[in-house]
Design a protein around this motif. Structure first.
Motif, short mmCIF file in Angstrom:
data_model
loop_
_atom_site.label_atom_id
_atom_site.label_comp_id
_atom_site.label_asym_id
_atom_site.label_seq_id
_atom_site.Cartn_x
_atom_site.Cartn_y
_atom_site.Cartn_z
N SER A 1 17.32 -1.34 2.62
CA SER A 1 17.04 -0.79 1.29
C SER A 1 15.55 -0.81 0.99
N LEU A 2 15.14 0.13 0.15
CA LEU A 2 13.77 0.24 -0.34
C LEU A 2 13.84 0.75 -1.77
N ASN A 3 13.45 -0.09 -2.71
CA ASN A 3 13.63 0.26 -4.11
C ASN A 3 12.38 0.01 -4.95
N LEU A 4 12.23 0.86 -5.94
CA LEU A 4 11.17 0.75 -6.93
C LEU A 4 11.78 0.13 -8.18
N GLU A 5 11.23 -0.98 -8.63
CA GLU A 5 11.79 -1.68 -9.79
C GLU A 5 11.27 -1.06 -11.09
N LEU B 1 8.63 9.00 -4.73
CA LEU B 1 7.36 8.42 -4.28
C LEU B 1 6.20 8.94 -5.12
N ALA B 2 6.32 10.18 -5.59
CA ALA B 2 5.26 10.78 -6.41
C ALA B 2 5.11 10.08 -7.75
N LEU B 3 6.14 9.33 -8.15
CA LEU B 3 6.16 8.73 -9.48
C LEU B 3 5.68 7.28 -9.50
N VAL B 4 5.39 6.74 -8.32
CA VAL B 4 4.95 5.34 -8.25
C VAL B 4 3.56 5.19 -8.85
N LEU C 1 0.85 -1.19 0.00
CA LEU C 1 0.00 0.00 0.00
C LEU C 1 0.88 1.24 0.00
N VAL C 2 0.64 2.15 -0.92
CA VAL C 2 1.45 3.37 -1.07
C VAL C 2 0.54 4.58 -0.93
#
Length: 571
Positions: free
Chosen positions: A510-514, A493-496, A430-431
Motif C-alpha cells: 500500500s501507498l497512501n496520502l494521509e 500525485l498532482a495534489l500532494v 521526496l515527491v
C-alpha cells in the motif's frame, strides 16, 4: 501435408512485369536468379547505430547471423530500423519506443520476408522490435547484443550501477573530475550493453524466458566469440522456423508471460520490465495486468547474485551457468511445457543446465535475498498502481511514514534540491511530479532522485522517493515509480503538498496520502494541467494517444492481435 507457400513468393515468384520489377532492382546487389526461386527470405532487423553504442558491434554480429541463414538454405536480407540509444537520446529513448515499434511493424509487413531476426541491445531496442514484430506475427527469433565485460577501476570491478556511487562521491568532493573521467573509460571497456542486470540485460532475459531466443542468449558477453556462434545458430534456426511455420503467436502464450515475470523476479530485473511486457502482451492480444507482476513474483526469491540487487555482473552469471541454470533453480514454479524458438519446450532447454558457482546462483531453499520481484502498490496515491523493487531497496524503509517534500517538475527539482534552506530531513519523502508518460513526454529515468546535499552530508544513503517516472534498471534505493494515474492527467500525485504525510507499507502493498477525500476534492478543483507546448509532430501524437503506466505506455491504437496484410497493387 501440402507445404505452405512462402510469403516472399508473393513478390519474387510473380511472372511478367510485376515479377520483373520485384527482382530486377534486387539483382543490382549481385544476387543470382536462383535465390528468388523459393528460398525462405529472412529479414534481419538491425538496430546498428554509432549513436547507440550498445549496438555498435551489430554490423559484425549480423555477418555471423547471415552465415547461419545461408548455411540453412535461406536468403538473408538486412534492413535498418530506428535505433534507440538510452544514453544519447533526449529526453529519453522511451519517448520513441512506440515510434520504433511502428517502424519495425511496417518494415516487416510491407517487405518480402518469410521470417525475421530481431537484433536488439540497448534498453528500448528489444521491446520496440518485439512489439513491432508481434503485430505482424511471422516466424521470429531474437538475437541480443550481449552485456559488456565488467569494468576495472582502481583495483575493483565496476559497472553502470557504480555511476550513482561515483556521482555521489563527486558531488561531495571525494572524487575528482580527473578520476570521474578515468572511470568512464574503465567502465565501458568493451562492446555490449550495461554489465549489471539493468534494463538491457533484463530485456535479453525477458526474450529468452518468453521463448523467443535460443538458450544463453541473455548472458553471453558481447565480446565473447560464443555470441557470434549463438547468432550463427539463430540464423540456422530461423530458416527451420519458417519451414515449420512456428510463429510468435505459437510461442507467446499467457503461460510464457507468467514465466517471464517469475524469471525476472529471480534475477532482480529492472522495473522497466513491467512497462515493456505489458506492451508486448497488448500487441499479442493477451490479457495481462499490473497485478499479475506481484501475483507471479512475490513468492520468487532473488536467485541471481547480480547488480544492482546483488554484487556481481551478467558476465559472471554466464560463467556460472547463465539463465538456463537460474531457470532450473525455479523450475518447480515455471510452466515447463511452453514452446520455445528452438522447437523444444522449456523443460528440455533447462534439463541439462548446471550451476558452476553458488556465489552467483542460489537456490529456492538458499536464495540471496528472500524477497525479490516487483512489488505493486495500491492506495489513494496510486489507485491504478505504483511499483517498487524490494531487492534494491533499504529494508528498514519498506515500512515508512514521512512528510512530503514536493518538486513540481524536473526543473523545480534541479533548482531546489541542493538549496541549504530546503525543509528536508532523512525521514522526509521526496515527491517528484510531472515526469510520467505525458507530463515529461516519454517518462524518463529520473525517479531515483539524487538525495539533497544536506542529507548526503549527514551520511544518509537512502530515502523514500516517489514519482510517476521511471528509473534506470541499474539504479537502486527505496524508490516508488510509475505512479498511476500520473500527475499530468490529474492523478492524486498532482495534489500532494509539502508537509503532507505519506505512508509506504510494502509488506501490505500500500501507498497512501494521509489527506481526507474532502481536502483532495478541494485541491482537485484547483488543478490545472501543464501546458506542454507540443502542438505538432510525433511528440504531440504521443501525448494524445499514449496509455498510462499500468497499461504499458503503448499507443491506444496499436493494441490488439496482428492486423491483416496490406494489399499490394500491381505496378
Amino acid at each position: 501435408m501440402e507445404e505452405k507457400k512462402l510469403r516472399s513468393q508473393e513478390w519474387f515468384g510473380r511472372k511478367g512485369k510485376d515479377g520483373f520489377i520485384y527482382r530486377a532492382w534486387m539483382k543490382n546487389q549481385g544476387f543470382p536468379h536462383h535465390l528468388f526461386e523459393g528460398r525462405p527470405v529472412i529479414g534481419i532487423c538491425n538496430t546498428y547505430s554509432e549513436l547507440t553504442p550498445c549496438n555498435a558491434h551489430f554490423r559484425d554480429l549480423a555477418e555471423a547471423l547471415k552465415r547461419g541463414i545461408w548455411e540453412a538454405g535461406g536468403f538473408p536480407l538486412e534492413f535498418p530500423v530506428m535505433s534507440l540509444g538510452e544514453c544519447s537520446i533526449k529526453p529519453t529513448a522511451m519517448l520513441f519506443r512506440n515510434l520504433a515499434s511502428m517502424d519495425v511493424e511496417e518494415s516487416i509487413r510491407a517487405n518480402p520476408m518469410d521470417g525475421v531476426v530481431l537484433m536488439c541491445g540497448c534498453d528500448k531496442t528489444t521491446p520496440s522490435l518485439v512489439m513491432g514484430a508481434a503485430s505482424v506475427n511471422l516466424p521470429t527469433i531474437v538475437v541480443s547484443g550481449g552485456p559488456m565485460l565488467a569494468g576495472r577501476f582502481k583495483g575493483r570491478k565496476i559497472g553502470t550501477s557504480d555511476l550513482w556511487r561515483f556521482a555521489e562521491e563527486f558531488k561531495k568532493g571525494e572524487l575528482s573530475q580527473e578520476d570521474f573521467t578515468a572511470a568512464e573509460a574503465a567502465m565501458a571497456r568493451s562492446q555490449g550493453h550495461c554489465a549489471p542486470m539493468g534494463t538491457a540485460s533484463t530485456m535479453a532475459a525477458m526474450v529468452e524466458s518468453l521463448g523467443l531466443a535460443l538458450p544463453d542468449n541473455a548472458t553471453i558477453p558481447a565480446a565473447d566469440s560464443r555470441r557470434k556462434v549463438l547468432a550463427h545458430m539463430s540464423g540456422i534456426r530461423i530458416v527451420e522456423m519458417v519451414k515449420e511455420d512456428l510463429k510468435m503467436s505459437d510461442i507467446l502464450t499467457r503461460k510464457s508471460f507468467e514465466n517471464a515475470i517469475m524469471v525476472n523476479a529471480a534475477l532482480g530485473g529492472s522495473t522497466n520490465f513491467i512497462l515493456h511486457l505489458l506492451a508486448i502482451a497488448g500487441r499479442m492480444g493477451i490479457e495481462l495486468n499490473i497485478d499479475d507482476f506481484d501475483k507471479f513474483s512475490s513468492h520468487v526469491p532473488l536467485i541471481a547474485n547480480v547488480q544492482p540487487s546483488g554484487e556481481n555482473f551478467v558476465e559472471d552469471l554466464f560463467y556460472a551457468g547463465g539463465l538456463p541454470a537460474v531457470m532450473k533453480e525455479i523450475a518447480s514454479l515455471l510452466h515447463l511445457d511452453t514452446k520455445t524458438a528452438n522447437g523444444k519446450n522449456l523443460s528440455e532447454n533447462i534439463l541439462n543446465a548446471e550451476c558452476w558457482d553458488r556465489n552467483l546462483i542460489g537456490t529456492l531453499e538458499k536464495p540471496f535475498k528472500p524477497e525479490s520481484g516487483i512489488a505493486v502498490l495500491k492506495g489513494n496515491l496510486c489507485p491504478e498502481g505504483a511499483v517498487l523493487k524490494p531487492s534494491a531497496a533499504t529494508p528498514s524503509l519498506l515500512t515508512h511514514r514521512g512528510q512530503a517534500v514536493v518538486f513540481e517538475d524536473i526543473d523545480d527539482y534541479k533548482k531546489r534540491l541542493d538549496d541549504p534552506d530546503l525543509d528536508v530531513t532523512p525521514d522526509s519523502v521526496l515527491v517528484l511530479k510531472n515526469v510520467g508518460p505525458r507530463g515529461y513526454p516519454g517518462m524518463p529515468e529520473v525517479g531515483n532522485m539524487q538525495l539533497p546535499m544536506k542529507i548526503i552530508q549527514q551520511g544518509v544513503k537512502d530515502m523514500v522517493r516517489i514519482s510517476d517516472g521511471r528509473m534506470s534498471g541499474t539504479g537502486y534505493g527505496t524508490v516508488v515509480l510509475h505512479v498511476s494515474p500520473e500527475s499530468a492527467v490529474g492523478g492524486n500525485l498532482a495534489l500532494v503538498e509539502n508537509g503532507d504525510w505519506i505512508v509506504l507499507d510494502v509488506p501490505n502493498r500500500s501507498l497512501n496520502l494521509e489527506v481526507s477525500e474532502e481536502e483532495l476534492e478541494k485541491r482537485r478543483s484547483n488543478f490545472k494541467p501543464l501546458n506542454l507546448g507540443y502542438e505538432r509532430g510525433y511528440v504531440n501524437m504521443f501525448i494524445q494517444n499514449v496509455t498510462q503506466a499500468h497499461e504499458g505506455v503503448d499507443f491506444d491504437f496499436l493494441k490488439g492481435a496482428s492486423g491483416p496484410e496490406v494489399k499490394r497493387d500491381s505496378h
